[in-house]
Design an enzyme around this catalytic site. Sequence first.
Site, PDB file in Angstrom:
ATOM      1  N   TYR A 174       3.873   3.436  -1.365  1.00  0.00           N
ATOM      2  CA  TYR A 174       3.819   1.936  -1.157  1.00  0.00           C
ATOM      3  C   TYR A 174       4.888   1.672   0.069  1.00  0.00           C
ATOM      4  O   TYR A 174       5.955   2.147   0.269  1.00  0.00           O
ATOM      5  CB  TYR A 174       4.457   1.226  -2.276  1.00  0.00           C
ATOM      6  CG  TYR A 174       4.716  -0.256  -2.266  1.00  0.00           C
ATOM      7  CD1 TYR A 174       3.619  -1.203  -2.446  1.00  0.00           C
ATOM      8  CD2 TYR A 174       5.900  -0.723  -1.825  1.00  0.00           C
ATOM      9  CE1 TYR A 174       3.956  -2.814  -2.473  1.00  0.00           C
ATOM     10  CE2 TYR A 174       6.235  -2.088  -1.731  1.00  0.00           C
ATOM     11  CZ  TYR A 174       5.131  -3.139  -1.930  1.00  0.00           C
ATOM     12  OH  TYR A 174       5.131  -4.450  -1.859  1.00  0.00           O
ATOM     13  N   GLU A 262       2.579  -5.706   4.015  1.00  0.00           N
ATOM     14  CA  GLU A 262       2.518  -5.003   2.660  1.00  0.00           C
ATOM     15  C   GLU A 262       1.075  -4.003   2.744  1.00  0.00           C
ATOM     16  O   GLU A 262      -0.007  -4.411   2.852  1.00  0.00           O
ATOM     17  CB  GLU A 262       2.507  -5.713   1.392  1.00  0.00           C
ATOM     18  CG  GLU A 262       2.288  -5.053   0.296  1.00  0.00           C
ATOM     19  CD  GLU A 262       2.138  -6.046  -1.147  1.00  0.00           C
ATOM     20  OE1 GLU A 262       2.891  -5.503  -2.120  1.00  0.00           O
ATOM     21  OE2 GLU A 262       1.516  -6.775  -1.193  1.00  0.00           O
TER      22      GLU A 262
END
Length: 452
Positions: A174, A262
């Site tokens: 991530y 993101e």
Amino acid sequence: MRGFLNKLVSRSLSVAGKWQHQQLRRLNIHEYQGAQLMGKYGINVPKGVAVASLHHVKKAVQYVFPNESEVLNDVLVVKRLALLYLVGLIYQGRLTLILVQLVVKSQVLAGGRGLGKFKNGFQGGVHIVMADKVEETAGKMLGQILVTKQTGSQGKIVSKVYLCEKLSLVNEMYFAIMLDRTTAGPLIIACKKGGTSIEDLAEKFPDLIIKVPIDVFKGITDEDALRVVDGLSPKVADRNDSIEQVKKLYKLFCESDCTMLEINPIAETSDKQLVAADAKLNFDDNAAFRQKEIFALRDPTQEDPREVAAAKADLNYIGLDGEIGCMVNGAGLAMATMDIIKLHGGTPANFLDVGGNASEEQVVEAFKILTSDDKVKAILVNIFGGIMKCDVIASGIVNAAKQVALKVPVVVRLEGTNVDQGKRILKESGMALITAEDLDDAAEKAVKASAS
């Protein structure tokens, strides 16, 4: 914006104890647009193409994925021999079986696509399929309404699907960059686990979340990028190449005026590359004047049509779920108006701030937006005239009544600059308006009118 970042950067407004969603001043673009933008900065992304019609699906596959297209033709031939989805190629006396797969992703500005459901009954907004099934799968998505946990029950229409190569991923992580109030600059967030709910990981395993604040004046240093890569803990990707990818992502974030970038997951492939397998980018609306190319990517079909109309009229509008439409000047007065409506037992249908310098035309447009909401049972106009003159509001209300068939009661409270002229205009109009002396009186009358 996914839940973890929601907790860090999203804003909400409370209406008498009930949390309501507040419009964020930022541009949100589709996944395929984000991939194209990242590609321009040298960031590794999957090969892919977005298509808007079923007619172009097959041509797009043949053009963007020529090797797969060749195998696809072989598949169609072999299927006639009942060898479904398998291609038999004879090479030096050996039989090699090739399984050709692509990913078909519905393009909507909402998360949870994979677990979403179309209103036509088709399950899932993301599918990994055989090359010869791409056209069939895309046909069940294009032009259909996809409902996910983030769209609400109304769902969002799928105007395009993104066809991309299926990567052989060996590790998922991530990565995100956001603006942090505490450090007054960009903050890079990394986690060695990705592809799943990052908020759940942050709650259960907070030590896995690495946060690296960046000095906005110095920019990202080799040391900063190294800390991020250490937080990602790649298993096979080259360390130096990974550092360069992080730097390129930061460069994109700054140069494009992002408010959030993101990537979930940022992944390692079997050929030892760090790839942005999925991405979400938001951009600061205040930078629209210098990011014209990026802001031209805005997709109004994914936004509330009332908010789109309000933006064109330079009005601040946020749709809510109540039955009393509000037209107010000033954000603080608008908040107070919604609170007191709730106090008297009603619920606001919107936040609408006409600002301090609205014209009659803007007031007319505001009424059109309010009356376009079927849930609205009454309208409360609450104006405290300062820069915004009461006579301008009154004239706008009268003109709006001539252009819009007002089928709901309208409660008006005017105070401030030119208030006597405003009240006279309303009185001479012959309109059946409900007047109020103060805010408390106005809210009480609006709640009563909406219930009748």
